[in-house]
Structures are given as C-alpha cells and as structure tokens.
Design a protein around this motif. Structure first.
Motif, short mmCIF file in Angstrom:
data_model
loop_
_atom_site.label_atom_id
_atom_site.label_comp_id
_atom_site.label_asym_id
_atom_site.label_seq_id
_atom_site.Cartn_x
_atom_site.Cartn_y
_atom_site.Cartn_z
N GLY A 44 0.79 -1.22 0.00
CA GLY A 44 0.00 0.00 0.00
C GLY A 44 0.82 1.28 0.00
O GLY A 44 0.45 2.26 0.65
N SER A 45 1.95 1.29 -0.72
CA SER A 45 2.81 2.47 -0.75
C SER A 45 2.05 3.69 -1.24
O SER A 45 1.21 3.61 -2.14
CB SER A 45 4.01 2.22 -1.67
OG SER A 45 4.83 1.19 -1.16
N THR A 46 2.37 4.85 -0.66
CA THR A 46 1.71 6.10 -1.05
C THR A 46 2.61 7.00 -1.89
O THR A 46 2.18 8.06 -2.33
CB THR A 46 1.27 6.88 0.22
OG1 THR A 46 2.40 7.11 1.05
CG2 THR A 46 0.22 6.09 0.99
N ASP A 47 3.85 6.57 -2.11
CA ASP A 47 4.73 7.32 -3.00
C ASP A 47 4.74 6.64 -4.38
O ASP A 47 3.77 5.98 -4.73
CB ASP A 47 6.15 7.42 -2.41
CG ASP A 47 6.81 6.06 -2.23
OD1 ASP A 47 6.18 5.03 -2.58
OD2 ASP A 47 7.95 6.01 -1.74
N ASN A 48 5.81 6.75 -5.13
CA ASN A 48 5.85 6.17 -6.48
C ASN A 48 6.51 4.79 -6.51
O ASN A 48 6.98 4.35 -7.56
CB ASN A 48 6.58 7.12 -7.44
CG ASN A 48 6.34 6.75 -8.90
OD1 ASN A 48 5.24 6.37 -9.28
ND2 ASN A 48 7.39 6.83 -9.71
N THR A 49 6.53 4.11 -5.38
CA THR A 49 7.14 2.78 -5.32
C THR A 49 6.51 1.83 -6.34
O THR A 49 7.21 1.14 -7.09
CB THR A 49 6.99 2.19 -3.91
OG1 THR A 49 7.76 2.97 -3.00
CG2 THR A 49 7.47 0.76 -3.87
N LYS A 50 5.18 1.77 -6.37
CA LYS A 50 4.49 0.87 -7.28
C LYS A 50 4.85 1.18 -8.72
O LYS A 50 5.11 0.27 -9.53
CB LYS A 50 2.98 0.96 -7.08
CG LYS A 50 2.18 0.06 -8.02
CD LYS A 50 0.69 0.19 -7.76
CE LYS A 50 -0.12 -0.65 -8.75
NZ LYS A 50 -1.59 -0.54 -8.50
N GLY A 51 4.87 2.46 -9.08
CA GLY A 51 5.19 2.84 -10.45
C GLY A 51 6.59 2.41 -10.84
O GLY A 51 6.80 1.92 -11.97
N GLU A 52 7.55 2.58 -9.94
CA GLU A 52 8.92 2.18 -10.22
C GLU A 52 9.02 0.67 -10.43
O GLU A 52 9.72 0.19 -11.32
CB GLU A 52 9.84 2.61 -9.07
CG GLU A 52 10.07 4.10 -8.97
CD GLU A 52 10.81 4.64 -10.17
OE1 GLU A 52 11.79 4.00 -10.61
OE2 GLU A 52 10.40 5.69 -10.70
N ILE A 53 8.30 -0.09 -9.61
CA ILE A 53 8.32 -1.55 -9.73
C ILE A 53 7.73 -1.99 -11.06
O ILE A 53 8.30 -2.83 -11.77
CB ILE A 53 7.55 -2.20 -8.56
CG1 ILE A 53 8.27 -1.93 -7.24
CG2 ILE A 53 7.39 -3.70 -8.79
CD1 ILE A 53 7.48 -2.34 -6.02
N LEU A 54 6.59 -1.42 -11.43
CA LEU A 54 5.92 -1.82 -12.67
C LEU A 54 6.71 -1.44 -13.91
O LEU A 54 6.55 -2.07 -14.97
CB LEU A 54 4.52 -1.20 -12.72
CG LEU A 54 3.52 -1.72 -11.68
CD1 LEU A 54 2.18 -0.99 -11.81
CD2 LEU A 54 3.31 -3.23 -11.85
N LYS A 55 7.58 -0.45 -13.80
CA LYS A 55 8.41 -0.06 -14.95
C LYS A 55 9.61 -1.00 -15.13
O LYS A 55 10.32 -0.91 -16.13
CB LYS A 55 8.91 1.38 -14.77
CG LYS A 55 7.85 2.44 -14.99
CD LYS A 55 8.46 3.83 -15.08
CE LYS A 55 9.16 4.22 -13.81
NZ LYS A 55 9.67 5.63 -13.87
N ASN A 56 9.83 -1.88 -14.17
CA ASN A 56 11.01 -2.76 -14.22
C ASN A 56 10.61 -4.23 -13.99
O ASN A 56 11.16 -4.91 -13.12
CB ASN A 56 12.02 -2.32 -13.15
CG ASN A 56 12.63 -0.97 -13.45
OD1 ASN A 56 13.63 -0.87 -14.14
ND2 ASN A 56 12.01 0.09 -12.93
N LYS A 57 9.68 -4.70 -14.79
CA LYS A 57 9.12 -6.04 -14.61
C LYS A 57 10.13 -7.16 -14.83
O LYS A 57 9.93 -8.28 -14.35
CB LYS A 57 7.92 -6.22 -15.54
CG LYS A 57 6.74 -5.32 -15.20
CD LYS A 57 5.56 -5.58 -16.12
CE LYS A 57 4.36 -4.71 -15.75
NZ LYS A 57 3.18 -4.96 -16.63
N LYS A 58 11.21 -6.88 -15.54
CA LYS A 58 12.21 -7.92 -15.79
C LYS A 58 13.02 -8.25 -14.54
O LYS A 58 13.77 -9.23 -14.53
CB LYS A 58 13.15 -7.46 -16.90
CG LYS A 58 12.48 -7.36 -18.27
CD LYS A 58 13.49 -6.96 -19.34
CE LYS A 58 12.83 -6.88 -20.72
NZ LYS A 58 13.81 -6.49 -21.78
N LEU A 59 12.89 -7.44 -13.51
CA LEU A 59 13.71 -7.62 -12.31
C LEU A 59 13.06 -8.53 -11.27
O LEU A 59 13.66 -8.78 -10.22
CB LEU A 59 14.02 -6.26 -11.67
CG LEU A 59 14.85 -5.29 -12.52
CD1 LEU A 59 15.04 -3.98 -11.77
CD2 LEU A 59 16.20 -5.90 -12.87
#
Length: 236
Positions: A44-59
């Motif tokens: 439930g992150s309220t910063d851009n954590t989710k966005g950063e994760i979704l931009k790097n799906k290969k990791l």
C-alpha cells in the motif's frame, strides 16, 4: 556451485521509491548461484514505489499489490502464500542489508544441506554503529529466544533468514507486525536439524531516511517469542 537450489526471495516494500530498483538489480544477481523466484509485495505504498516496480518487470517474477498498508507481516504472509520454491529468504527493500551476502547462504545450503541459516550483524566483517538502546534491546530478545529455544544465535532480529519452505506452516502465523519474525524463527527452529549462523554486512538506515522500527517494538517481540514457544510446547 553445483546442484543449484531453488530459492523464493520475498521482498515486502512500503514507500521505498528511492531504493527499490537498485535493490532489485542487486537481488537479481543471486540467480547466478541458484534458481530464484523473486516475489515483490507492495504494501500500500503512497509514493511512487508501485510505479517504479511496474516499470522494471524484468527484475522480478511475481508482483503482489496490496491496496492498503497492512504492515510488513501481512505483506510477508502474502509473499509466502505465493512462494513455490524449496527455500525461502526475506529481503528488505531499504538497502540496509547487502544481497551479495546471500551467496554465502546459498553456498552453505548446497555444501552442508542446512535447514536454516540466520544472518548476524554482530559477527560480520563490517557494519554501521547501532544506537545503544537498539543494541541493548536486541541483546535482550536474543538471550530470551536462546533461553527458550535452546539455541546460541547472536542476532535473532537479523532480516536474513533462509529456511526450508516446508518447515513452516504459514497458517499458524498470527502476527502481522514486528513480532512475526520471532514467530517464524521459533517454528522453523523447532523443525530444523542443521542450523547455521553467518556474519553479514549491515548499513543501518537513519529514522530521517525512513527507518520504521522503534524501541517500544521490543515489547511486541518479547510477547511473540514467549507466546509462540508456549504454543509449541502445548501443541498436540
């Protein structure tokens, strides 16, 4: 290394947009030593954590998105439900722990068929200086745990705990917060025959940088150490 093990790496994340991608890049290197299943749980992150994760799906291999913040313990449980590999290890996303140290854990599993390996910040080659009261609290809960479980660990609240997945029934876990680590370790110790401790490097994060644990959390940890041990004693 021969006879590669399979390892599920569970990474709970809450508001770690500054460190999560660097962490995931470092963790991905472990796949050179064993077959990995990297499971990221956004709590439930309220910063851009989710966005950063979704931009790097290969990791990573699996992504679990909790819409509301439920606490690290809840995120861990969701990760455990999704894990399928023989061994489990937990990795925080704040870079206090260096994933390169996990190669030592993997090597020990492969050479000694260990059931459980716990890291220690106090027998490693280097670490940042801890707050005195944190150190005192850690020593107290470690002594208590060792007394109740007949072990000789030096740092029971080190994040790095690698164990056989089948040695823990996740349905028995009741704590969703800091006490969960003690809960898991108590159950796993009971089931494990070969137990090791490995020194790790540690770079403590400051409170102004987002460190979340507080001194009063020691009371919850003591509660769960004692309660879980009692449950094991009286279990049928």
């Amino acid at each position: 290394m021969n006879n590669k093990i399979t390892l599920s790496i569970i990474i709970p994340v809450y508001n770690e947009e500054k460190t999560v991608i660097k962490l995931l890049k470092n963790v991905s290197n472990i796949s050179n030593y064993c077959e990995t299943e990297i499971i990221v749980i956004n709590d439930g992150s309220t910063d851009n954590t989710k966005g950063e994760i979704l931009k790097n799906k290969k990791l990573y291999n699996k992504f679990i998105d909790l819409k509301k913040n439920k606490g690290k313990g809840k995120a861990v449980i969701e990760g455990l439900k999704s894990a399928t590999y023989e061994y489990i290890v937990f990795q925080d996303a704040d870079l206090e722990y260096n994933p390169n140290d996990l190669t030592l854990f993997v090597e020990k599993i492969q050479t000694n068929q260990a059931d459980l390996i716990l890291g220690s910040r106090f027998i490693g080659s280097q670490r940042s200086v801890l707050h005195f009261w944190h150190m005192l609290g850690n020593k107290f809960i470690t002594i208590l745990f060792n007394l109740l479980n007949n072990t000789t660990f030096s740092d029971i609240y080190c994040c790095y705990m690698l164990y056989k997945r089948n040695n823990l029934d996740i349905k028995r876990l009741k704590s969703f917060r800091w006490g969960q680590h003690a809960e898991i370790l108590t159950y796993v110790v009971k089931k494990s025959k070969k137990i090791y401790e490995i020194g790790i490097n540690y770079d403590a994060r400051r409170y102004q940088d987002g460190k979340k644990i507080r001194y009063f959390d020691v009371f919850s940890v003591v509660y769960w150490i004692v309660l879980t041990r009692i449950k094991i004693i009286f279990q049928k």
